[in-house]
Design a protein around this motif. Sequence first.
Motif, short mmCIF file in Angstrom:
data_model
loop_
_atom_site.label_atom_id
_atom_site.label_comp_id
_atom_site.label_asym_id
_atom_site.label_seq_id
_atom_site.Cartn_x
_atom_site.Cartn_y
_atom_site.Cartn_z
N PRO A 287 53.59 -50.11 -29.40
CA PRO A 287 54.55 -49.81 -30.48
C PRO A 287 54.10 -50.38 -31.82
CG PRO A 287 55.70 -50.58 -28.53
CD PRO A 287 54.25 -50.69 -28.23
N GLY A 288 54.28 -49.60 -32.85
CA GLY A 288 53.90 -50.04 -34.18
C GLY A 288 52.46 -49.70 -34.51
N ARG A 289 51.67 -49.36 -33.48
CA ARG A 289 50.28 -48.94 -33.75
C ARG A 289 50.23 -47.42 -33.60
NH1 ARG A 289 48.02 -54.01 -30.28
NH2 ARG A 289 48.64 -55.62 -31.78
N PHE A 290 49.35 -46.87 -32.77
CA PHE A 290 49.39 -45.42 -32.59
C PHE A 290 50.41 -45.10 -31.51
CE2 PHE A 290 45.23 -46.03 -34.52
CZ PHE A 290 45.39 -45.18 -35.60
N ASP A 291 51.67 -45.24 -31.88
CA ASP A 291 52.70 -45.09 -30.86
C ASP A 291 53.21 -43.67 -30.76
OD1 ASP A 291 53.90 -45.19 -33.30
OD2 ASP A 291 55.11 -46.97 -32.90
N ARG A 292 52.71 -42.79 -31.58
CA ARG A 292 53.05 -41.38 -31.43
C ARG A 292 51.76 -40.62 -31.15
NH1 ARG A 292 55.97 -41.26 -36.94
NH2 ARG A 292 54.52 -42.98 -37.16
N VAL A 293 51.73 -39.96 -30.01
CA VAL A 293 50.51 -39.33 -29.55
C VAL A 293 50.77 -37.84 -29.38
CG1 VAL A 293 48.94 -39.20 -27.60
CG2 VAL A 293 49.70 -41.43 -28.41
N ILE A 294 49.94 -37.01 -29.99
CA ILE A 294 50.19 -35.56 -29.96
C ILE A 294 48.98 -34.84 -29.37
CG2 ILE A 294 50.64 -33.52 -31.36
CD1 ILE A 294 52.00 -35.29 -33.40
N PHE A 295 49.23 -34.03 -28.34
CA PHE A 295 48.17 -33.24 -27.72
C PHE A 295 47.97 -31.94 -28.52
CE2 PHE A 295 47.40 -29.96 -24.20
CZ PHE A 295 46.02 -30.09 -24.26
N VAL A 296 46.76 -31.69 -28.95
CA VAL A 296 46.45 -30.46 -29.67
C VAL A 296 45.66 -29.55 -28.74
CG1 VAL A 296 45.36 -29.47 -31.72
CG2 VAL A 296 46.33 -31.76 -31.83
N PRO A 297 46.34 -28.59 -28.10
CA PRO A 297 45.67 -27.75 -27.10
C PRO A 297 44.87 -26.64 -27.76
CG PRO A 297 47.95 -27.07 -27.34
CD PRO A 297 47.75 -28.22 -28.29
N PRO A 298 44.05 -25.94 -26.98
CA PRO A 298 43.41 -24.74 -27.53
C PRO A 298 44.50 -23.76 -27.96
CG PRO A 298 42.49 -25.31 -25.38
CD PRO A 298 43.70 -26.18 -25.59
N PRO A 299 44.25 -22.99 -28.99
CA PRO A 299 45.27 -22.05 -29.48
C PRO A 299 45.59 -20.98 -28.43
CG PRO A 299 43.15 -21.69 -30.58
CD PRO A 299 43.02 -22.94 -29.79
N ASP A 300 46.87 -20.61 -28.32
CA ASP A 300 47.21 -19.51 -27.40
C ASP A 300 46.93 -18.17 -28.08
OD1 ASP A 300 49.21 -19.21 -29.21
OD2 ASP A 300 50.84 -19.82 -27.88
N GLU A 301 47.26 -17.08 -27.40
CA GLU A 301 46.83 -15.78 -27.90
C GLU A 301 47.37 -15.45 -29.30
OE1 GLU A 301 46.74 -12.73 -24.77
OE2 GLU A 301 47.37 -11.36 -26.37
N PRO A 302 48.67 -15.59 -29.52
CA PRO A 302 49.17 -15.32 -30.88
C PRO A 302 48.54 -16.25 -31.92
CG PRO A 302 50.99 -15.61 -29.34
CD PRO A 302 49.75 -15.93 -28.58
N ALA A 303 48.31 -17.52 -31.51
CA ALA A 303 47.69 -18.46 -32.45
C ALA A 303 46.26 -18.03 -32.76
CB ALA A 303 47.70 -19.87 -31.86
N ARG A 304 45.55 -17.51 -31.76
CA ARG A 304 44.17 -17.07 -32.01
C ARG A 304 44.17 -15.90 -33.00
NH1 ARG A 304 43.83 -17.91 -26.37
NH2 ARG A 304 43.78 -15.68 -25.87
#
Length: 414
Positions: A287-304
């Motif tokens: 906590p207070g350091r990198f306490d929020r972690v976000i997974f950035v997946p490969p883009p899905d079809e609409p994102a591509r």
Amino acid sequence: MTDDRISALRKAVETNPDDVLLRLVLAESLVTAGETEAALDQYVVLLDQQGVPDDQLVTVGELAAANGRLALLRSCLETARQVGVVEGTGRLQQLVDEMISSRSGVKVKLGPEAAEDLAGDVSKELTTFDQVGGMEEIKRVIHRMVILPLSRPELYEKYGRRSGGGVMLYGPPGCGKTLLARATAGECGLPFVNVRIEDVMDPYLGVSERNLHAAFERARANAPCVLFLDELDALAFARHKHGGSESRRLVDVLLQELDAIGSDNDGLLVLAATNAPWDVDEAMLRPGRFDRVIFVPPPDEPARADILKVLLKDVPADELDLSALAKEAPMFSGADLRALVERSVDRVIDEALATGGEPPLSMRHLTEALATVKPSTLDWLHRVRSYIEFANQAERYDDVAAYLRSKDVRRRLS
Ligand SMILES: Nc1ncnc2c1ncn2[C@@H]1O[C@H](COP(=O)(O)OP(=O)(O)OP(=O)(O)O)[C@@H](O)[C@H]1O
Ligand SMILES: [Mg+2]
């Protein structure tokens, strides 16, 4: 070595994780079978277990260097220093130096000599979410986790919720982590101070720590701003995994800097990215350091399709069916899509030169180029899957696990 033999060895290692010799045989078999990344993962554990024979440290280091694994290479070097392999130490040091200097096209010094630039103007970041194709869910998460607390601090104060702390983005290479970090700064209307690993790492004793501290100073002098630490795994290599004092000092400096957030880091938003989250020191995630972690997946079809639209915005083209193209490019990263677009444009230029005309980009150019590009995300997804299955890190990777369970992804990975 057959696949059967390797999977039998893998099972044996899972059952006897402390059997160093067994793991060594597995690692060597993986090298022979050409599964280099998997082999290097085993060597990371082996170094931690002090299970790499002294006379193999250089070979492992060379393999790590050839595969861009700076953190592993450094830990080979530190082990060689500890056990006193003199010749090996020289060779490994040389590899580290080469790797660091080859990564930095132009070496930007953040050391003391940059001190006078410290107060210098860092201009506002211009990239915004518009330039990031797709990824609507992640944009929403970033908005909630990062942008909102920053723009409405009074709201957070009122409910006694801290708005400080850093955010770590992780995921396969080329899927937009760096781009998203930049765009986050742009969305907040803040300058973006990019701290690349090659700007910090220095072979001379103590200089890396100084560089890192200087980067934070520079950011503070320009606050409010976004400080971005790319390749966090190399800066904050898990210290329990090897006893090297050198990288421990760097981890300590980073921890000190992060812990200052909220006191004299006011107005500093720290973002980090990594594609080896399993190599990041646990202490970073408290906590207070990198306490929020976000997974950035490969883009899905609409994102591509959306990313292709962004990438093709300024290219003279026929009517293009980008949805159809996105469908034919499963598991492609944003970087893979960019490679696809660049190769298609090369074809158009070749034609222009051959015919003297100025042909527009057409579907044909894109589909022809598509046959020459392969998705680069699969290796990473295979690796993270084995971390979840075998390394007891399931709870850390909930988002990834959910992603891997989706039908389409399961089919692509099997
Ligand atoms: N969502 C996206 N929209 C538009 N372009 C994208 C997107 N994702 C990736 N790209 C393209 O791919 C390139 C690579 O993306 P980026 O450098 O952000 O990936 P990364 O996740 O940081 O990769 P690495 O782990 O290798 O650092 C970008 O410069 C951009 O051209
Ligand atoms: Mg990046």
